[in-house]
Design a protein around this motif. Structure first.
Motif, PDB file in Angstrom:
ATOM      1  N   HIS A 137     -97.851  35.970 -45.107  1.00  0.00           N
ATOM      2  CA  HIS A 137     -97.134  36.831 -46.056  1.00  0.00           C
ATOM      3  C   HIS A 137     -95.938  36.082 -46.651  1.00  0.00           C
ATOM      4  N   ALA A 138     -95.258  35.294 -45.855  1.00  0.00           N
ATOM      5  CA  ALA A 138     -94.152  34.484 -46.387  1.00  0.00           C
ATOM      6  C   ALA A 138     -94.684  33.434 -47.357  1.00  0.00           C
ATOM      7  N   TYR A 139     -95.771  32.784 -46.982  1.00  0.00           N
ATOM      8  CA  TYR A 139     -96.371  31.744 -47.828  1.00  0.00           C
ATOM      9  C   TYR A 139     -96.745  32.314 -49.196  1.00  0.00           C
ATOM     10  N   PHE A 140     -97.338  33.490 -49.206  1.00  0.00           N
ATOM     11  CA  PHE A 140     -97.773  34.102 -50.456  1.00  0.00           C
ATOM     12  C   PHE A 140     -96.643  34.816 -51.198  1.00  0.00           C
ATOM     13  N   SER A 141     -95.412  34.611 -50.779  1.00  0.00           N
ATOM     14  CA  SER A 141     -94.243  35.135 -51.499  1.00  0.00           C
ATOM     15  C   SER A 141     -93.664  34.092 -52.433  1.00  0.00           C
ATOM     16  N   TYR A 142     -94.145  32.864 -52.314  1.00  0.00           N
ATOM     17  CA  TYR A 142     -93.764  31.772 -53.201  1.00  0.00           C
ATOM     18  C   TYR A 142     -92.250  31.563 -53.276  1.00  0.00           C
ATOM     19  N   GLN A 143     -91.589  31.777 -52.153  1.00  0.00           N
ATOM     20  CA  GLN A 143     -90.150  31.583 -51.959  1.00  0.00           C
ATOM     21  C   GLN A 143     -89.287  32.380 -52.932  1.00  0.00           C
ATOM     22  N   ASP A 144     -89.822  33.468 -53.431  1.00  0.00           N
ATOM     23  CA  ASP A 144     -89.056  34.422 -54.223  1.00  0.00           C
ATOM     24  C   ASP A 144     -88.326  35.331 -53.225  1.00  0.00           C
ATOM     25  N   GLN A 203     -90.165  46.227 -53.908  1.00  0.00           N
ATOM     26  CA  GLN A 203     -91.344  47.101 -53.955  1.00  0.00           C
ATOM     27  C   GLN A 203     -92.597  46.288 -54.286  1.00  0.00           C
ATOM     28  N   GLN A 204     -92.461  45.356 -55.221  1.00  0.00           N
ATOM     29  CA  GLN A 204     -93.608  44.513 -55.577  1.00  0.00           C
ATOM     30  C   GLN A 204     -94.059  43.698 -54.364  1.00  0.00           C
ATOM     31  N   GLY A 205     -93.110  43.161 -53.613  1.00  0.00           N
ATOM     32  CA  GLY A 205     -93.454  42.405 -52.410  1.00  0.00           C
ATOM     33  C   GLY A 205     -94.173  43.265 -51.382  1.00  0.00           C
ATOM     34  N   ASN A 227    -101.314  24.916 -39.289  1.00  0.00           N
ATOM     35  CA  ASN A 227    -101.903  23.599 -39.019  1.00  0.00           C
ATOM     36  C   ASN A 227    -102.736  23.065 -40.182  1.00  0.00           C
ATOM     37  N   ASP A 228    -102.694  23.754 -41.307  1.00  0.00           N
ATOM     38  CA  ASP A 228    -103.469  23.350 -42.479  1.00  0.00           C
ATOM     39  C   ASP A 228    -102.720  22.227 -43.200  1.00  0.00           C
ATOM     40  N   GLU A 229    -103.197  21.013 -43.018  1.00  0.00           N
ATOM     41  CA  GLU A 229    -102.504  19.831 -43.569  1.00  0.00           C
ATOM     42  C   GLU A 229    -102.469  19.827 -45.094  1.00  0.00           C
ATOM     43  N   THR A 230    -103.284  20.630 -45.749  1.00  0.00           N
ATOM     44  CA  THR A 230    -103.213  20.712 -47.205  1.00  0.00           C
ATOM     45  C   THR A 230    -102.050  21.587 -47.658  1.00  0.00           C
ATOM     46  N   ARG A 231    -101.444  22.307 -46.706  1.00  0.00           N
ATOM     47  CA  ARG A 231    -100.327  23.197 -47.044  1.00  0.00           C
ATOM     48  C   ARG A 231     -99.039  22.841 -46.300  1.00  0.00           C
ATOM     49  N   PHE A 232     -99.156  22.413 -45.061  1.00  0.00           N
ATOM     50  CA  PHE A 232     -97.983  22.110 -44.233  1.00  0.00           C
ATOM     51  C   PHE A 232     -98.257  20.908 -43.339  1.00  0.00           C
ATOM     52  N   ASN A 233     -97.187  20.202 -43.006  1.00  0.00           N
ATOM     53  CA  ASN A 233     -97.173  19.347 -41.821  1.00  0.00           C
ATOM     54  C   ASN A 233     -96.018  19.861 -40.972  1.00  0.00           C
ATOM     55  N   ALA A 234     -95.776  19.245 -39.829  1.00  0.00           N
ATOM     56  CA  ALA A 234     -94.731  19.771 -38.937  1.00  0.00           C
ATOM     57  C   ALA A 234     -93.380  19.845 -39.635  1.00  0.00           C
ATOM     58  N   ASP A 235     -93.048  18.833 -40.434  1.00  0.00           N
ATOM     59  CA  ASP A 235     -91.743  18.819 -41.110  1.00  0.00           C
ATOM     60  C   ASP A 235     -91.662  19.858 -42.219  1.00  0.00           C
ATOM     61  N   THR A 236     -92.699  19.951 -43.039  1.00  0.00           N
ATOM     62  CA  THR A 236     -92.626  20.918 -44.137  1.00  0.00           C
ATOM     63  C   THR A 236     -92.688  22.351 -43.617  1.00  0.00           C
ATOM     64  N   LEU A 237     -93.395  22.573 -42.511  1.00  0.00           N
ATOM     65  CA  LEU A 237     -93.413  23.918 -41.922  1.00  0.00           C
ATOM     66  C   LEU A 237     -92.035  24.266 -41.362  1.00  0.00           C
ATOM     67  N   THR A 238     -91.389  23.314 -40.724  1.00  0.00           N
ATOM     68  CA  THR A 238     -90.031  23.540 -40.206  1.00  0.00           C
ATOM     69  C   THR A 238     -89.088  23.906 -41.349  1.00  0.00           C
ATOM     70  N   GLN A 239     -89.172  23.177 -42.441  1.00  0.00           N
ATOM     71  CA  GLN A 239     -88.322  23.440 -43.606  1.00  0.00           C
ATOM     72  C   GLN A 239     -88.669  24.792 -44.232  1.00  0.00           C
ATOM     73  N   PHE A 240     -89.949  25.084 -44.344  1.00  0.00           N
ATOM     74  CA  PHE A 240     -90.373  26.358 -44.910  1.00  0.00           C
ATOM     75  C   PHE A 240     -89.838  27.520 -44.082  1.00  0.00           C
ATOM     76  N   ALA A 241     -89.983  27.427 -42.764  1.00  0.00           N
ATOM     77  CA  ALA A 241     -89.500  28.497 -41.884  1.00  0.00           C
ATOM     78  C   ALA A 241     -88.001  28.709 -42.075  1.00  0.00           C
ATOM     79  N   ALA A 242     -87.239  27.627 -42.123  1.00  0.00           N
ATOM     80  CA  ALA A 242     -85.786  27.739 -42.307  1.00  0.00           C
ATOM     81  C   ALA A 242     -85.454  28.416 -43.640  1.00  0.00           C
ATOM     82  N   THR A 243     -86.202  28.083 -44.678  1.00  0.00           N
ATOM     83  CA  THR A 243     -85.984  28.697 -45.991  1.00  0.00           C
ATOM     84  C   THR A 243     -86.267  30.201 -45.948  1.00  0.00           C
TER      85      THR A 243
END
Length: 192
Positions: A6-13, A39-41, A87-103
């Motif tokens: 659900h966070a991924y499909f929010s496109y960081q809005d 409401q849209q979310g 674990n989907d390497e086309t979307r995240f690696n350990a570093d980008t997932l860590t950064q995404f979670a923090a965001t």
């Protein structure tokens, strides 16, 4: 889908993220007490849940859990999809997932005053235990399953039961994720 998807499909809005994350805590007409983008979310979250439940790959995956987990198979499957996404390497690696979670945590913290009180409690655990990152690890999945079992009113089996299903059918469940997720991505881009 669970929190990571659900966070991924929010496109960081920020507002869409808040809406996607709180949707299960907003009932009935409470929806209309939130700003339009939140409401849209919320609506996007609900649309994704419905799409996920109808998808043939999800139905096959739920059927794997059903003999041991009954109606709770879908709940466990939502967490499993987050594991494969993490674990989907086309979307995240350990570093980008860590950064995404923090965001995501920062976006939610900025809107903390708008979050329903029950989700504020969940969010405190989510952030301190870093759920979004820990979906990547098997221990994180077991912990999520344990939380579901603790809160489940009608599921009276230990978390080891759904976890054993997850372990035994790991490759097949991964195939279901890989069939499902690109379709879900196309669907969600149409919701934005």
């Amino acid at each position: 889908m669970n929190y990571l998807a659900h966070a991924y499909f929010s496109y960081q809005d920020p507002s869409i993220t808040a809406g996607q994350m709180i949707a299960d805590f907003v009932k009935g007409k409470q929806l209309y007490t939130y700003p339009a983008r939140i409401q849209q979310g919320i609506r996007m979250h609900r649309a994704l849940d419905e799409y996920t439940d109808r998808h043939p790959a999800t139905r096959r995956a739920k059927a794997i859990f059903q003999p041991e987990c009954g109606a709770y198979g879908g709940v466990f499957m939502d967490v499993v999809y987050d594991h494969y996404l993490a674990n989907d390497e086309t979307r995240f690696n350990a570093d980008t997932l860590t950064q995404f979670a923090a965001t995501v945590y920062a976006l939610l913290e900025e809107q903390h005053h708008l979050l329903p009180p029950m989700f504020q409690q969940v969010f405190a655990y989510m952030r301190t235990q870093n759920w979004l990152l820990h979906y990547r690890e098997w221990d994180g999945i077991f912990s999520s399953f344990s939380g579901i079992v603790r809160r489940a009113k009608y599921f009276k089996r230990p978390a080891t039961v759904p976890f054993a299903v997850f372990e035994e059918h790991y490759l097949t469940l991964g195939d279901c994720y890989r069939e499902f997720f690109p379709d879900a991505e196309t669907f969600m881009k149409g919701q934005y």
